[in-house]
Write an enzyme that holds these catalytic residues in place. Sequence first.
Site, PDB file in Angstrom:
ATOM      1  N   THR A  66     -14.792 -29.140  10.566  1.00  0.00           N
ATOM      2  CA  THR A  66     -15.253 -27.890   9.979  1.00  0.00           C
ATOM      3  C   THR A  66     -14.881 -27.841   8.502  1.00  0.00           C
ATOM      4  OG1 THR A  66     -15.379 -25.497  10.313  1.00  0.00           O
ATOM      5  CG2 THR A  66     -13.242 -26.505  10.801  1.00  0.00           C
ATOM      6  N   LYS A  70     -16.864 -31.264   6.155  1.00  0.00           N
ATOM      7  CA  LYS A  70     -18.118 -31.682   6.800  1.00  0.00           C
ATOM      8  C   LYS A  70     -18.914 -32.732   6.006  1.00  0.00           C
ATOM      9  CE  LYS A  70     -19.474 -27.941   9.853  1.00  0.00           C
ATOM     10  NZ  LYS A  70     -20.604 -27.084  10.193  1.00  0.00           N
TER      11      LYS A  70
END
Length: 288
Positions: A66, A70
């Site tokens: 996350t 990413k």
Amino acid sequence: MITGTTKLLGVIGYPVEHSLSPLMHNAALTKMNLDFVYLPLPIAPENLATAIAGLACIGLQGFNVTIPHKQTIIPMLSEISDLARDVGAVNTVVRRKDGWWGTNTDVAGFISPLQTTHQGDWSDARAIILGYGGAARAVVVGCIQLGIKQIHVVGRNLSKLTDFLHSWQNLPITVNLQVHSWDDLSRILPQGDLLVNTTPVGMYPHIDASPLSAAEMMLLRENTIVYDLIYTPNPTKFLSLAQARGMVAIDGLSMLIQQGVAALKIWLERDDIPVEVMGEVLRQHLFA
Ligand code: NAP
């Protein structure tokens, strides 16, 4: 119960405290009676490369990725899927013989509720996407996968819209995409079969905000499917306006759950993921 044989999964991010993934994945793993545990793994950006090597050393089976990793993780992986290349971001990584393999399950997460809602052909459909950030990229790739005829992306900054348009041109995929300023909305809205909000407008605590006004929502056809990627509140003001007109409304929780289901399918190489348990634990945590 965690024992000496328990296998490890997790989520890397910074911060990672607010991630709902440990809750959702551990509920599924427990229900499946598997000897796995899913951990929150806070990793500062400057430690990412060291951490990825370390996770391989401790035999982690796979992990979610996350914010803010990413995109920056991509050069640290052995290979990524075509989907991750097209989205430009990896959210799921699995351990393979030759190293870490990254993909993007946000696309499957986005598509899945749409396929449940409308099982027919999408080749005549037009999609309108509000916003051009990271989530919008997964939504565009999802629309391409569904075979949607034309994609209209609407945003408030013309230079960012142009960058977004150009970002698809060097990819080996065909995309029929046009970009529009917010002022064009009244002309485009009546054409939409699918309207997707990928902006954070209306997200908790700003629950009275909506990316479109009630008057703008009135410009949609009644059979337009309205989808909000936001999952708190549930429903958002945007979805409430759609529901008030009797339209099909899809919330961001469905996408969140389904991207998790898709990740578990990859890690466990199984299709029988207990999706209801994942939804139940999240609803209990977020809304009870
Ligand atoms: P992001 O990369 O920051 O993109 C946000 C987009 O919204 C940008 O295009 C931004 O435009 C636009 N925007 C922000 N405020 C706006 C405003 N007041 N009016 C018009 N446009 C505005 O964020 P993201 O990662 O794409 O995430 C977007 C939303 O999707 C978040 O609410 C996130 O929680 C949600 N999401 C949900 C899921 C799920 O599984 N349900 C998955 C991913 C994301 P500017 O650049 O001009 O500010």
